[in-house]
Write a protein that holds these residues in place. Structure first.
Motif, PDB file in Angstrom:
ATOM      1  N   ASN A 214       0.870  -1.416   0.259  1.00  0.00           N
ATOM      2  CA  ASN A 214       0.090   0.061   0.150  1.00  0.00           C
ATOM      3  C   ASN A 214       0.770   1.132  -0.454  1.00  0.00           C
ATOM      4  OD1 ASN A 214      -2.707  -1.895   0.100  1.00  0.00           O
ATOM      5  ND2 ASN A 214      -2.540  -1.546   2.318  1.00  0.00           N
ATOM      6  N   ASN A 215       2.110   0.988   0.605  1.00  0.00           N
ATOM      7  CA  ASN A 215       2.731   2.400   1.162  1.00  0.00           C
ATOM      8  C   ASN A 215       3.690   2.987  -0.281  1.00  0.00           C
ATOM      9  OD1 ASN A 215       4.318   4.662   1.559  1.00  0.00           O
ATOM     10  ND2 ASN A 215       5.758   3.311   2.202  1.00  0.00           N
ATOM     11  N   ASP A 216       3.412   3.029  -1.835  1.00  0.00           N
ATOM     12  CA  ASP A 216       3.952   3.369  -2.870  1.00  0.00           C
ATOM     13  C   ASP A 216       5.141   4.349  -3.005  1.00  0.00           C
ATOM     14  OD1 ASP A 216       4.857   3.709  -6.031  1.00  0.00           O
ATOM     15  OD2 ASP A 216       2.580   3.497  -6.514  1.00  0.00           O
ATOM     16  N   LEU A 217       6.502   3.651  -3.326  1.00  0.00           N
ATOM     17  CA  LEU A 217       7.096   4.570  -2.871  1.00  0.00           C
ATOM     18  C   LEU A 217       6.788   5.706  -3.917  1.00  0.00           C
ATOM     19  CD1 LEU A 217      10.102   1.963  -2.847  1.00  0.00           C
ATOM     20  CD2 LEU A 217       8.488   3.254  -1.111  1.00  0.00           C
ATOM     21  N   VAL A 218       6.335   5.189  -5.706  1.00  0.00           N
ATOM     22  CA  VAL A 218       6.365   6.700  -6.636  1.00  0.00           C
ATOM     23  C   VAL A 218       5.372   7.211  -5.919  1.00  0.00           C
ATOM     24  CG1 VAL A 218       5.504   7.283  -8.700  1.00  0.00           C
ATOM     25  CG2 VAL A 218       6.898   4.730  -8.222  1.00  0.00           C
ATOM     26  N   LYS A 219       5.637   8.346  -5.758  1.00  0.00           N
ATOM     27  CA  LYS A 219       4.592   9.056  -5.074  1.00  0.00           C
ATOM     28  C   LYS A 219       3.555  10.070  -5.934  1.00  0.00           C
ATOM     29  CE  LYS A 219       5.911   7.667  -1.093  1.00  0.00           C
ATOM     30  NZ  LYS A 219       4.998   7.007  -0.958  1.00  0.00           N
ATOM     31  N   ASN A 220       4.018  10.660  -7.568  1.00  0.00           N
ATOM     32  CA  ASN A 220       3.407  11.295  -8.223  1.00  0.00           C
ATOM     33  C   ASN A 220       2.893  10.297  -9.695  1.00  0.00           C
ATOM     34  OD1 ASN A 220       5.520  11.346  -8.808  1.00  0.00           O
ATOM     35  ND2 ASN A 220       5.635  13.591 -10.076  1.00  0.00           N
ATOM     36  N   ARG A 221       2.409   8.621  -8.989  1.00  0.00           N
ATOM     37  CA  ARG A 221       2.292   7.771 -10.222  1.00  0.00           C
ATOM     38  C   ARG A 221       1.216   8.220 -11.016  1.00  0.00           C
ATOM     39  NH1 ARG A 221       3.969   3.164 -10.724  1.00  0.00           N
ATOM     40  NH2 ARG A 221       4.703   3.018  -8.769  1.00  0.00           N
ATOM     41  N   GLU A 222       0.942   8.274 -12.275  1.00  0.00           N
ATOM     42  CA  GLU A 222      -0.256   8.234 -13.034  1.00  0.00           C
ATOM     43  C   GLU A 222      -0.402   6.703 -14.101  1.00  0.00           C
ATOM     44  OE1 GLU A 222      -1.116   9.039 -17.843  1.00  0.00           O
ATOM     45  OE2 GLU A 222       0.656  10.391 -17.313  1.00  0.00           O
ATOM     46  N   LEU A 223      -1.308   6.336 -12.391  1.00  0.00           N
ATOM     47  CA  LEU A 223      -1.780   4.873 -12.697  1.00  0.00           C
ATOM     48  C   LEU A 223      -2.240   4.426 -14.106  1.00  0.00           C
ATOM     49  CD1 LEU A 223      -4.646   5.016  -9.705  1.00  0.00           C
ATOM     50  CD2 LEU A 223      -2.389   4.249 -10.324  1.00  0.00           C
ATOM     51  N   GLY A 224      -1.384   3.247 -14.843  1.00  0.00           N
ATOM     52  CA  GLY A 224      -1.883   2.694 -15.983  1.00  0.00           C
ATOM     53  C   GLY A 224      -0.543   3.135 -17.056  1.00  0.00           C
ATOM     54  N   LEU A 225       0.262   4.570 -16.272  1.00  0.00           N
ATOM     55  CA  LEU A 225       1.586   4.295 -17.049  1.00  0.00           C
ATOM     56  C   LEU A 225       2.323   3.802 -17.127  1.00  0.00           C
ATOM     57  CD1 LEU A 225       2.704   6.388 -19.041  1.00  0.00           C
ATOM     58  CD2 LEU A 225       3.822   7.482 -17.048  1.00  0.00           C
ATOM     59  N   PRO A 226       3.116   2.414 -18.379  1.00  0.00           N
ATOM     60  CA  PRO A 226       3.789   1.816 -18.368  1.00  0.00           C
ATOM     61  C   PRO A 226       5.875   2.227 -18.316  1.00  0.00           C
ATOM     62  CG  PRO A 226       2.936   1.964 -20.574  1.00  0.00           C
ATOM     63  CD  PRO A 226       2.305   2.512 -19.715  1.00  0.00           C
ATOM     64  N   PHE A 227       5.689   2.821 -17.350  1.00  0.00           N
ATOM     65  CA  PHE A 227       7.050   3.391 -17.272  1.00  0.00           C
ATOM     66  C   PHE A 227       7.860   2.237 -16.914  1.00  0.00           C
ATOM     67  CE2 PHE A 227       5.242   4.378 -12.916  1.00  0.00           C
ATOM     68  CZ  PHE A 227       6.392   4.492 -12.369  1.00  0.00           C
ATOM     69  N   HIS A 228       9.201   2.982 -16.714  1.00  0.00           N
ATOM     70  CA  HIS A 228      10.214   2.330 -16.733  1.00  0.00           C
ATOM     71  C   HIS A 228      11.376   3.655 -15.652  1.00  0.00           C
ATOM     72  CE1 HIS A 228       9.954  -0.404 -19.474  1.00  0.00           C
ATOM     73  NE2 HIS A 228      10.131  -0.579 -20.108  1.00  0.00           N
ATOM     74  N   ARG A 317      -4.635  -0.153 -19.971  1.00  0.00           N
ATOM     75  CA  ARG A 317      -4.054   0.430 -20.266  1.00  0.00           C
ATOM     76  C   ARG A 317      -3.731   0.032 -21.507  1.00  0.00           C
ATOM     77  NH1 ARG A 317      -1.574   5.721 -20.019  1.00  0.00           N
ATOM     78  NH2 ARG A 317      -2.978   5.637 -18.499  1.00  0.00           N
ATOM     79  N   ALA A 318      -3.289  -1.343 -21.178  1.00  0.00           N
ATOM     80  CA  ALA A 318      -2.880  -2.015 -22.704  1.00  0.00           C
ATOM     81  C   ALA A 318      -4.073  -2.811 -23.773  1.00  0.00           C
ATOM     82  CB  ALA A 318      -2.313  -3.545 -22.276  1.00  0.00           C
TER      83      ALA A 318
END
Length: 374
Positions: A214-228, A317-318
């Motif tokens: 639950n503690n996402d380390l990425v604090k400004n994540r765009e949900l569904g974006l398939p980033f690296h 997203r896919a």
């Protein structure tokens, strides 16, 4: 003489054996490169063994999202439907039968019903010629069939099955090598990353674990974006060099690269949208104690329900991207087909009407597939 040594074999880096190493493998969309990191021989070996395994693991996602590389296209993916029929899936979303099929049914009266599904028009031509020879058919009886050979769109009648795995032996080594490369690109001596070096050179255990809770380390994540992304946090006070690696927005790894770091505090980030090749701005908070790192290694901070949610956002997203890509592909193809028809005896309005009819004709397989889709 160069001051740099290969991080993996300690060979002196020279002009002759220096190489461009992609920090994130180019096969999954990485763009950024580093020199003076590993020698050409190690680059080739790790590319063929570690990076190729990582690319194999993520091949379905590279195909689904149309990931672009510096050179060459994404190779077609061999896929299988739930009933076991095999196809090649291309980066534009189209499918091709893995093997051709031929059905010849003799009628009660003279003649045959011939059904061919081939991979290319030339292959269909050869198959028809084989039927002609086997059944001793006259050229005039087979000629109309040859004239009917055409490339047609088709859609699968059943879902395809993808299996995803990630092994510590090869894919894990590729991942840690990427984290080590980013650390080196940001001014950290790779040999200060003792735990990473020991793992990569078979002197130590894997220095990473899977993380998703639950503690996402990425604090400004765009949900569904398939980033690296790869993030390095070198902490002077604790002597740790921590790394966070995420591929396609759902494969999330935390690594401890060093436990005796003596250098200055340093944060380094490389994050990229592999669909466009553009770097993105994200905020990552990475600060675990040794006890927490051990819990990550022991899967105590890896929650299956969180993984399912993360994966679900990516698959949504896919699917959306696949539908949008397919619409543009078939519509552009239909317009190109319609533009072949122009009758100089007709008015401009009549020609537009003719082309509109041809567009609808070309779109028939796509429209039928939409109607039957759930």
């Amino acid at each position: 003489m160069s001051e740099f040594k290969c991080a993996l074999c300690l060979t002196q880096i020279t002009e002759e054996n220096n190489t461009n190493e992609h920090i994130i493998p180019n096969s999954i969309g990485g763009r950024k490169k580093i020199r003076n990191f590993i020698c050409n021989e190690c680059n080739n070996k790790t590319g063929e063994n570690w990076d190729s395994e990582l690319a194999k693991n993520f091949a379905p996602f590279c195909t689904m999202f149309g990931i672009k590389k510096d050179r060459g296209d994404v190779p077609p993916l061999r896929v299988k439907t739930i009933s076991g029929i095999e196809y090649k899936q291309f980066e534009d979303g189209t499918f091709q039968p893995l093997n051709p099929s031929l059905n010849v049914i003799a009628k009660e009266e003279k003649g045959f019903d011939i059904s061919i599904q081939a991979r290319t028009p030339d292959e269909a031509q050869r198959m028809l010629e084989g039927v002609q020879k086997k059944y001793k058919l006259k050229e005039e009886s087979i000629k109309p069939l040859k004239e009917q050979i055409a490339v047609k769109d088709f859609y699968l009648d059943e879902p395809i099955v993808h299996n995803f795995s990630f092994d510590a032996e090869k894919s894990g080594r590729s991942t840690i090598k990427s984290a080590l490369a980013l650390a080196a690109s940001g001014g950290i001596n790779p040999f200060d990353c003792n735990l990473a070096i020991d793992f990569l050179t078979n002197r130590g255990e894997p220095n990473f674990g899977y993380y998703d809770c639950n503690n996402d380390l990425v604090k400004n994540r765009e949900l569904g974006l398939p980033f690296h992304c790869i993030y390095i946090n070198a902490i002077k006070e604790t002597g740790q060099i921590l790394a966070y690696i995420e591929y396609f927005g759902f494969q999330r790894i935390v690594a401890c690269m060093s436990n005796n770091y003596l250098g200055e505090t340093n944060q380094i980030l490389y994050a990229i949208n592999p669909m466009t090749g553009e770097e993105i701005d994200i905020i990552i908070e990475l600060n675990f104690t040794p006890d927490q790192i051990k819990k990550i290694y022991d899967y105590e901070m890896y929650k299956p329900e969180s993984v399912r949610v993360s994966f679900g956002h990516i698959m949504d997203r896919a699917i959306s991207y696949s539908r949008e890509r397919e619409f543009h592909r078939v519509f552009n193809k239909a317009v190109a087909y319609a533009n072949q028809f122009h009758d100089i005896s007709l008015s401009h309005e009549q020609n537009c009407h003719l082309k509109a009819e041809k567009i609808i004709e070309s779109l028939q397989p796509y429209i039928k597939n939409l109607i039957k889709a759930p």
